[in-house]
Design a protein around this motif. Sequence first.
Motif, PDB file in Angstrom:
ATOM      1  N   PRO A   1       0.776  -1.300  -0.047  1.00  6.90           N
ATOM      2  CA  PRO A   1       0.083  -0.081   0.046  1.00  6.90           C
ATOM      3  C   PRO A   1       0.962   1.163   0.203  1.00  6.90           C
ATOM      4  O   PRO A   1       2.035   1.094   0.467  1.00  6.90           O
ATOM      5  N   ALA A   2       0.189   2.303  -0.477  1.00  2.00           N
ATOM      6  CA  ALA A   2       0.939   3.624  -0.422  1.00  2.00           C
ATOM      7  C   ALA A   2       1.004   4.097   0.999  1.00  2.00           C
ATOM      8  O   ALA A   2       0.428   3.636   1.772  1.00  2.00           O
ATOM      9  N   THR A   3       1.930   4.924   1.130  1.00  2.00           N
ATOM     10  CA  THR A   3       2.210   5.510   2.593  1.00  2.00           C
ATOM     11  C   THR A   3       0.895   6.024   3.081  1.00  2.00           C
ATOM     12  O   THR A   3       0.478   5.731   4.277  1.00  2.00           O
ATOM     13  N   GLU A   4       0.128   6.869   2.152  1.00  2.24           N
ATOM     14  CA  GLU A   4      -0.963   7.538   2.843  1.00  2.24           C
ATOM     15  C   GLU A   4      -2.245   6.777   2.901  1.00  2.24           C
ATOM     16  O   GLU A   4      -3.157   6.898   3.720  1.00  2.24           O
ATOM     17  N   ASP A   5      -1.901   5.339   2.528  1.00  5.50           N
ATOM     18  CA  ASP A   5      -3.309   4.443   2.766  1.00  5.50           C
ATOM     19  C   ASP A   5      -3.068   3.485   3.810  1.00  5.50           C
ATOM     20  O   ASP A   5      -3.726   2.347   4.063  1.00  5.50           O
TER      21      ASP A   5
ATOM     22  N   VAL B   1      -5.539   0.768  12.200  1.00  7.56           N
ATOM     23  CA  VAL B   1      -6.152  -0.485  12.692  1.00  7.56           C
ATOM     24  C   VAL B   1      -5.570  -1.503  12.112  1.00  7.56           C
ATOM     25  O   VAL B   1      -5.326  -2.668  12.663  1.00  7.56           O
ATOM     26  N   LYS B   2      -5.287  -1.496  10.644  1.00 12.70           N
ATOM     27  CA  LYS B   2      -4.585  -2.824  10.024  1.00 12.70           C
ATOM     28  C   LYS B   2      -3.410  -2.969  10.587  1.00 12.70           C
ATOM     29  O   LYS B   2      -2.687  -4.023  10.661  1.00 12.70           O
ATOM     30  N   VAL B   3      -2.550  -1.874  10.979  1.00 15.32           N
ATOM     31  CA  VAL B   3      -1.245  -2.058  11.277  1.00 15.32           C
ATOM     32  C   VAL B   3      -1.223  -3.050  12.892  1.00 15.32           C
ATOM     33  O   VAL B   3      -0.726  -3.929  13.079  1.00 15.32           O
ATOM     34  N   LEU B   4      -2.114  -2.534  13.491  1.00 12.82           N
ATOM     35  CA  LEU B   4      -2.503  -2.972  14.923  1.00 12.82           C
ATOM     36  C   LEU B   4      -2.718  -4.403  14.889  1.00 12.82           C
ATOM     37  O   LEU B   4      -2.479  -5.353  15.482  1.00 12.82           O
ATOM     38  N   HIS B   5      -3.654  -4.610  13.866  1.00 15.36           N
ATOM     39  CA  HIS B   5      -4.195  -6.092  13.638  1.00 15.36           C
ATOM     40  C   HIS B   5      -3.226  -6.808  13.099  1.00 15.36           C
ATOM     41  O   HIS B   5      -2.964  -8.140  13.561  1.00 15.36           O
ATOM     42  N   ALA B   6      -2.206  -6.330  12.189  1.00 16.20           N
ATOM     43  CA  ALA B   6      -1.142  -7.386  11.784  1.00 16.20           C
ATOM     44  C   ALA B   6      -0.117  -7.621  12.992  1.00 16.20           C
ATOM     45  O   ALA B   6       0.436  -8.604  12.985  1.00 16.20           O
ATOM     46  N   LEU B   7      -0.018  -6.653  13.834  1.00 14.98           N
ATOM     47  CA  LEU B   7       1.004  -6.968  14.860  1.00 14.98           C
ATOM     48  C   LEU B   7       0.388  -7.567  16.114  1.00 14.98           C
ATOM     49  O   LEU B   7       1.222  -8.062  16.942  1.00 14.98           O
ATOM     50  N   GLY B   8      -0.870  -7.598  16.204  1.00 16.04           N
ATOM     51  CA  GLY B   8      -1.558  -8.483  17.195  1.00 16.04           C
ATOM     52  C   GLY B   8      -1.607 -10.043  17.068  1.00 16.04           C
ATOM     53  O   GLY B   8      -2.611 -10.651  17.317  1.00 16.04           O
TER      54      GLY B   8
ATOM     55  N   MET C   1       4.278 -12.874   6.561  1.00 19.17           N
ATOM     56  CA  MET C   1       4.853 -11.917   5.681  1.00 19.17           C
ATOM     57  C   MET C   1       4.127 -11.102   4.814  1.00 19.17           C
ATOM     58  O   MET C   1       3.923  -9.766   4.669  1.00 19.17           O
ATOM     59  N   LYS C   2       3.074 -11.931   4.157  1.00 18.25           N
ATOM     60  CA  LYS C   2       2.297 -11.228   3.131  1.00 18.25           C
ATOM     61  C   LYS C   2       1.092 -10.138   3.994  1.00 18.25           C
ATOM     62  O   LYS C   2       0.982  -9.182   3.492  1.00 18.25           O
ATOM     63  N   VAL C   3       0.710 -10.814   5.144  1.00 16.71           N
ATOM     64  CA  VAL C   3      -0.014  -9.899   6.053  1.00 16.71           C
ATOM     65  C   VAL C   3       0.673  -8.695   6.689  1.00 16.71           C
ATOM     66  O   VAL C   3       0.109  -7.494   6.391  1.00 16.71           O
ATOM     67  N   LEU C   4       1.868  -8.699   6.813  1.00 20.75           N
ATOM     68  CA  LEU C   4       2.622  -7.359   7.360  1.00 20.75           C
ATOM     69  C   LEU C   4       2.804  -6.477   6.203  1.00 20.75           C
ATOM     70  O   LEU C   4       2.695  -5.304   6.195  1.00 20.75           O
TER      71      LEU C   4
ATOM     72  N   VAL D   1       3.517  -2.628   6.834  1.00 18.49           N
ATOM     73  CA  VAL D   1       4.576  -2.577   7.811  1.00 18.49           C
ATOM     74  C   VAL D   1       5.923  -2.917   7.250  1.00 18.49           C
ATOM     75  O   VAL D   1       6.676  -2.187   7.587  1.00 18.49           O
ATOM     76  N   THR D   2       5.855  -3.588   6.197  1.00 17.54           N
ATOM     77  CA  THR D   2       7.122  -4.044   5.732  1.00 17.54           C
ATOM     78  C   THR D   2       6.836  -3.860   4.343  1.00 17.54           C
ATOM     79  O   THR D   2       6.060  -3.717   3.518  1.00 17.54           O
ATOM     80  N   ALA D   3       8.403  -3.942   3.603  1.00 18.58           N
ATOM     81  CA  ALA D   3       8.577  -3.766   2.127  1.00 18.58           C
ATOM     82  C   ALA D   3       9.439  -4.839   1.866  1.00 18.58           C
ATOM     83  O   ALA D   3      10.245  -5.564   2.594  1.00 18.58           O
ATOM     84  N   THR D   4       8.989  -5.517   0.547  1.00 15.75           N
ATOM     85  CA  THR D   4       9.966  -6.830   0.153  1.00 15.75           C
ATOM     86  C   THR D   4      10.473  -6.659  -1.222  1.00 15.75           C
ATOM     87  O   THR D   4       9.767  -6.248  -2.109  1.00 15.75           O
ATOM     88  N   ARG D   5      11.789  -6.736  -1.142  1.00 12.77           N
ATOM     89  CA  ARG D   5      12.600  -6.638  -2.488  1.00 12.77           C
ATOM     90  C   ARG D   5      12.794  -8.066  -3.156  1.00 12.77           C
ATOM     91  O   ARG D   5      13.135  -9.030  -2.219  1.00 12.77           O
TER      92      ARG D   5
END
Lengths: 114, 114
Positions: free
Chosen positions: A16-20, A24-31, A69-72, A77-81
């Motif tokens: 997702p782009a930064t502004e998107d 709540v999704k970040v917290l859900h991903a880390l929970g 990793m896909k959820v993050l 939360v993460t970027a994958t190269r």
Amino acid sequence: MTDERMRGQDEWLPQPATEDIELVKVLHALGDPVRLRLLSLYLEGGEVSCTLEGVGLDHLHKSTLSHHMKVLRAAGVTATRVAGRNRFVRLRRQDLDGRFPGLLDALLKGLEAQ
Amino acid sequence: MTDERMRGQDEWLPQPATEDIELVKVLHALGDPVRLRLLSLYLEGGEVSCTLEGVGLDHLHKSTLSHHMKVLRAAGVTATRVAGRNRFVRLRRQDLDGRFPGLLDALLKGLEAQ
DNA sequence: ATGATTGTTTGACGAGTATCCAACGATCCG
DNA sequence: CGGATCGTTGGATACTCGTCAAACAATCAT
């Protein structure tokens, strides 16, 4: 919307782009224990290969880790190269710090404290 | 283990002791749109009655909200005081700030920014 | 080419969860 | 007492999610 700033450099998995990025999704991903453990690895800095050994996640199937990793990544939360067969994961620290100032620092301290 | 510090004052619903609050459970509890909305109410300070009107949660059944409040309490995010028929909910700000410094502040800023 | 390596995708299954509804308990008010 | 109010509990249902297994795709090495 997809972030376009890294065009022409390397190949990256969609994120997702930064502004998107939504809190709540970040917290859900880390929970989740596994994903929070992954975060603590990423917080140590640098890029991390998807090959994880001796980090307390050996009991999980590789497809399970790929899922986490896909959820993050989907949460921003993460970027994958992508480099050949390998994927290198890093925290989107600048993006997250800009959008949710102090959050990563607090999580880092919280993870250390436990 | 149950927190014993408030014995003899008022009646409180059961909640985890401060040292038993786990980061992953806090994040999991807050990784839900309804509970994150509740947090933003509690962050405004003071005690909040369980009766919620005009806060964007009117579409939910009262038992659903009771469930969400129980999740927040079990994670150690909130404390609930029983006074007659009413329950008054407040953030465990001091406990959370002590255990995860900066986390609530970052969440507050993040919620305002969105 | 052939085989090994790295990671993703799909399907399946069980566990967890968000929601509503109905019933209940406790409390306050005439 | 009798009714209204506030919130919890239990059941039911649909949906999400964490996990594994197998198949697949892409890349690297021999």
